[in-house]
Design a protein around this motif. Structure first.
Motif, PDB file in Angstrom:
ATOM      1  N   LEU A   1      10.768 -27.719 -26.385  1.00  0.00           N
ATOM      2  CA  LEU A   1      10.892 -26.366 -26.931  1.00  0.00           C
ATOM      3  C   LEU A   1      10.610 -25.337 -25.848  1.00  0.00           C
ATOM      4  O   LEU A   1       9.663 -25.484 -25.074  1.00  0.00           O
ATOM      5  CB  LEU A   1       9.919 -26.162 -28.094  1.00  0.00           C
ATOM      6  CG  LEU A   1      10.247 -26.901 -29.385  1.00  0.00           C
ATOM      7  CD1 LEU A   1       9.155 -26.672 -30.429  1.00  0.00           C
ATOM      8  CD2 LEU A   1      11.599 -26.465 -29.945  1.00  0.00           C
ATOM      9  N   PRO A   2      11.438 -24.294 -25.766  1.00  0.00           N
ATOM     10  CA  PRO A   2      11.260 -23.270 -24.732  1.00  0.00           C
ATOM     11  C   PRO A   2       9.977 -22.471 -24.970  1.00  0.00           C
ATOM     12  O   PRO A   2       9.741 -22.011 -26.078  1.00  0.00           O
ATOM     13  CB  PRO A   2      12.490 -22.371 -24.904  1.00  0.00           C
ATOM     14  CG  PRO A   2      12.944 -22.591 -26.298  1.00  0.00           C
ATOM     15  CD  PRO A   2      12.573 -23.993 -26.649  1.00  0.00           C
ATOM     16  N   ILE A   3       9.170 -22.336 -23.926  1.00  0.00           N
ATOM     17  CA  ILE A   3       7.933 -21.550 -24.020  1.00  0.00           C
ATOM     18  C   ILE A   3       8.292 -20.065 -24.073  1.00  0.00           C
ATOM     19  O   ILE A   3       9.226 -19.627 -23.408  1.00  0.00           O
ATOM     20  CB  ILE A   3       7.035 -21.802 -22.787  1.00  0.00           C
ATOM     21  CG1 ILE A   3       6.818 -23.294 -22.537  1.00  0.00           C
ATOM     22  CG2 ILE A   3       5.702 -21.045 -22.911  1.00  0.00           C
ATOM     23  CD1 ILE A   3       5.932 -23.991 -23.536  1.00  0.00           C
ATOM     24  N   GLY A   4       7.573 -19.316 -24.890  1.00  0.00           N
ATOM     25  CA  GLY A   4       7.799 -17.873 -24.911  1.00  0.00           C
ATOM     26  C   GLY A   4       8.835 -17.413 -25.920  1.00  0.00           C
ATOM     27  O   GLY A   4       8.940 -16.231 -26.207  1.00  0.00           O
ATOM     28  N   LYS A   5       9.615 -18.357 -26.454  1.00  0.00           N
ATOM     29  CA  LYS A   5      10.582 -17.955 -27.487  1.00  0.00           C
ATOM     30  C   LYS A   5       9.989 -18.197 -28.862  1.00  0.00           C
ATOM     31  O   LYS A   5       9.183 -19.103 -29.060  1.00  0.00           O
ATOM     32  CB  LYS A   5      11.868 -18.783 -27.359  1.00  0.00           C
ATOM     33  CG  LYS A   5      12.793 -18.306 -26.277  1.00  0.00           C
ATOM     34  CD  LYS A   5      14.190 -18.879 -26.493  1.00  0.00           C
ATOM     35  CE  LYS A   5      15.109 -18.504 -25.330  1.00  0.00           C
ATOM     36  NZ  LYS A   5      16.479 -18.965 -25.536  1.00  0.00           N
ATOM     37  N   LYS A   6      10.439 -17.382 -29.806  1.00  0.00           N
ATOM     38  CA  LYS A   6      10.063 -17.635 -31.190  1.00  0.00           C
ATOM     39  C   LYS A   6      10.777 -18.906 -31.655  1.00  0.00           C
ATOM     40  O   LYS A   6      11.868 -19.232 -31.175  1.00  0.00           O
ATOM     41  CB  LYS A   6      10.510 -16.482 -32.090  1.00  0.00           C
ATOM     42  CG  LYS A   6       9.750 -15.192 -31.827  1.00  0.00           C
ATOM     43  CD  LYS A   6      10.368 -14.044 -32.623  1.00  0.00           C
ATOM     44  CE  LYS A   6       9.740 -12.740 -32.158  1.00  0.00           C
ATOM     45  NZ  LYS A   6      10.496 -11.558 -32.637  1.00  0.00           N
ATOM     46  N   VAL A   7      10.171 -19.591 -32.598  1.00  0.00           N
ATOM     47  CA  VAL A   7      10.819 -20.769 -33.182  1.00  0.00           C
ATOM     48  C   VAL A   7      10.985 -20.514 -34.680  1.00  0.00           C
ATOM     49  O   VAL A   7      10.024 -20.195 -35.374  1.00  0.00           O
ATOM     50  CB  VAL A   7       9.976 -22.039 -32.976  1.00  0.00           C
ATOM     51  CG1 VAL A   7      10.691 -23.257 -33.572  1.00  0.00           C
ATOM     52  CG2 VAL A   7       9.681 -22.263 -31.499  1.00  0.00           C
ATOM     53  N   ILE A   8      12.222 -20.616 -35.146  1.00  0.00           N
ATOM     54  CA  ILE A   8      12.482 -20.419 -36.575  1.00  0.00           C
ATOM     55  C   ILE A   8      12.909 -21.761 -37.161  1.00  0.00           C
ATOM     56  O   ILE A   8      13.904 -22.353 -36.731  1.00  0.00           O
ATOM     57  CB  ILE A   8      13.588 -19.371 -36.806  1.00  0.00           C
ATOM     58  CG1 ILE A   8      13.220 -18.065 -36.089  1.00  0.00           C
ATOM     59  CG2 ILE A   8      13.794 -19.134 -38.293  1.00  0.00           C
ATOM     60  CD1 ILE A   8      14.379 -17.114 -35.924  1.00  0.00           C
ATOM     61  N   ALA A   9      12.124 -22.243 -38.133  1.00  0.00           N
ATOM     62  CA  ALA A   9      12.393 -23.573 -38.698  1.00  0.00           C
ATOM     63  C   ALA A   9      12.989 -23.449 -40.097  1.00  0.00           C
ATOM     64  O   ALA A   9      12.643 -22.547 -40.848  1.00  0.00           O
ATOM     65  CB  ALA A   9      11.091 -24.367 -38.759  1.00  0.00           C
ATOM     66  N   TYR A  10      13.890 -24.346 -40.432  1.00  0.00           N
ATOM     67  CA  TYR A  10      14.384 -24.383 -41.813  1.00  0.00           C
ATOM     68  C   TYR A  10      14.538 -25.825 -42.263  1.00  0.00           C
ATOM     69  O   TYR A  10      14.621 -26.739 -41.440  1.00  0.00           O
ATOM     70  CB  TYR A  10      15.705 -23.619 -41.982  1.00  0.00           C
ATOM     71  CG  TYR A  10      16.922 -24.311 -41.404  1.00  0.00           C
ATOM     72  CD1 TYR A  10      17.390 -23.989 -40.131  1.00  0.00           C
ATOM     73  CD2 TYR A  10      17.617 -25.273 -42.142  1.00  0.00           C
ATOM     74  CE1 TYR A  10      18.507 -24.608 -39.604  1.00  0.00           C
ATOM     75  CE2 TYR A  10      18.744 -25.895 -41.624  1.00  0.00           C
ATOM     76  CZ  TYR A  10      19.184 -25.562 -40.353  1.00  0.00           C
ATOM     77  OH  TYR A  10      20.288 -26.181 -39.830  1.00  0.00           O
ATOM     78  N   CYS A  11      14.559 -26.010 -43.576  1.00  0.00           N
ATOM     79  CA  CYS A  11      14.817 -27.342 -44.130  1.00  0.00           C
ATOM     80  C   CYS A  11      15.822 -27.188 -45.255  1.00  0.00           C
ATOM     81  O   CYS A  11      16.865 -26.589 -45.055  1.00  0.00           O
ATOM     82  CB  CYS A  11      13.529 -28.027 -44.541  1.00  0.00           C
ATOM     83  SG  CYS A  11      12.438 -27.018 -45.554  1.00  0.00           S
ATOM     84  N   ARG A  12      15.531 -27.739 -46.455  1.00  0.00           N
ATOM     85  CA  ARG A  12      16.551 -27.701 -47.507  1.00  0.00           C
ATOM     86  C   ARG A  12      16.701 -26.326 -48.134  1.00  0.00           C
ATOM     87  O   ARG A  12      17.742 -25.989 -48.678  1.00  0.00           O
ATOM     88  CB  ARG A  12      16.233 -28.720 -48.607  1.00  0.00           C
ATOM     89  CG  ARG A  12      16.269 -30.163 -48.106  1.00  0.00           C
ATOM     90  CD  ARG A  12      16.397 -31.126 -49.258  1.00  0.00           C
ATOM     91  NE  ARG A  12      15.558 -30.748 -50.381  1.00  0.00           N
ATOM     92  CZ  ARG A  12      14.260 -30.988 -50.497  1.00  0.00           C
ATOM     93  NH1 ARG A  12      13.628 -31.643 -49.552  1.00  0.00           N
ATOM     94  NH2 ARG A  12      13.586 -30.594 -51.553  1.00  0.00           N
TER      95      ARG A  12
END
Lengths: 227, 227
Positions: B171-182
DNA sequence: CATCTATTCAAGTAATTATTTGAATAGATG
DNA sequence: CATCTATTCAAATAATTACTTGAATAGATG
């Protein structure tokens, strides 16, 4: 995450979703909603329209209210029930459409022009729009007057089925007559068409009612008059 | 028209419509359909995902098949079930939306960012689209790989929840991470967000899944890769 | 061909839902 | 205020639905 907590959350969520579908899962309640899609009505009237006892109707309506599909209000000693949200009508419509797609003999009701009491010529909304716009046909709404008042198709004229005979003389000779009622599964329009055909009119039933469809929205809800 | 005949016609029509809603009226079957909206699955797998016995799962699936909401096919000795029509997914979605509108504490799940296991920051699809397009965030799909393969949001990267720890370094450091599932009622994305936040990432969960919404259709189904 | 895996089937119990009946209530009307 | 109308409530019965258990089947696999 804690498994028990996760299960509770799912039970909560799916439990709520299915309050909606449980309410829709009884044929009687579905029919009640279908009538309510025509406008607000009293318990008494709904009981007559659906041929159920008043107590039973009242109980079904309470179930629908608990599922938040309808709301009720009191005027004098009459209790009026009505759909809680326009999305309820959409849900009915989507369910019907899916049933028509998935059960072939359902779909036939609309396309093969058969209904109880013998088949009757059907006209699509698209064709009807053209015929009415060009003046070759008139559109009649054979539901009750208050249903017409609550929402009807543009340029439609209100002639409740019971008054059709007495108002026959007002119908223009030589024009086609296109009748509609609550929708494809309501039989009033078919009755009207048979009645008119026996008396020499070139009559058709519309393939849908005012609660549905893109084309109905073009036909729209204004215009028309009570004959 | 003959009254008995008319009643039979109505029973036929409303009986068919309610085959659909009856099938949807059990929380377990609703949940099964929700899983099937992610792609075809075997009985066995659905039983595990929903924590039901295999026999019970099989029986529910048969009920859904009789209501024509799912179809089944055999590959070797695995039986795959899948949604019979895209309108089934629409029906699920409309039912959920109506429940959210009508039951206030349901709606809160989405808007107040609370889920089981503690609240988690949520990002709307509109915002997410912008963040991802501008390169300030990456979008991760924490469902199983085959669900990702069957349909996922554009530019989403597949990292099944179970593999999140081992793939953390990618995972890129410094970027936001947006997670999704169902979707909003699935808890994997919340688990992923909590896990990532504990490790210093600015993580959010998306407010919906690939099965829903106009904005999802902009995010769309292509693009992305498996990390 | 014996065994394993995935799924379905059948039977039984528990739980829920639908409908009827008759009584209760609440607001109008004579 | 007695009565009527519209609606709801409560209790009982009938009918349907959900889930479990254990056996049956059908197709792989060693």
């Amino acid at each position: 995450m804690n498994k028990i907590e996760a299960r509770e959350f799912k039970n909560f969520a799916y439990g709520h979703f299915t309050k909606i579908s449980k309410a829709l899962s009884s044929p009687k309640r579905f029919e009640l909603l279908d009538y309510l899609a025509q406008g607000p009505k009293t318990v008494d009237r709904l009981a007559k329209e659906t041929h159920m006892s008043v107590a039973n109707t009242s109980q079904h309506l309470q179930a629908l209210r608990e599922a938040r599909l309808v709301t009720s209000s009191k005027v004098k000693n009459h209790h009026y029930y009505e759909l809680a949200d326009n999305e309820v009508a959409e849900l009915l419509q989507l369910t019907k459409r899916l049933a028509e797609r998935q059960f072939p003999d359902m779909g036939e009701v609309r396309t093969l022009e058969t209904t109880a009491g013998g088949s009757v010529p059907v006209m699509s909304s698209a064709d009807a729009l053209e015929e009415v716009a060009s003046g070759r046909a008139i559109l009649i709404d054979v539901r009750a007057e208050d249903e017409y008042a609550s929402r009807h198709l543009t340029h439609a004229v209100s002639i409740p089925l019971a008054q059709l005979e007495e108002k026959l003389e007002h119908l223009p000779i030589g024009k086609k007559v296109i009748a509609y009622c609550r929708g494809a599964y309501c039989l009033y329009a078919s009755d009207a068409v048979r009645f008119l055909r026996e008396r020499g009119f070139e009559a058709y039933r519309l393939d849908e009612g005012p609660a549905t469809s893109a084309i109905s929205q073009e036909l729209d809800t204004a215009g028309g008059k009570i004959l």
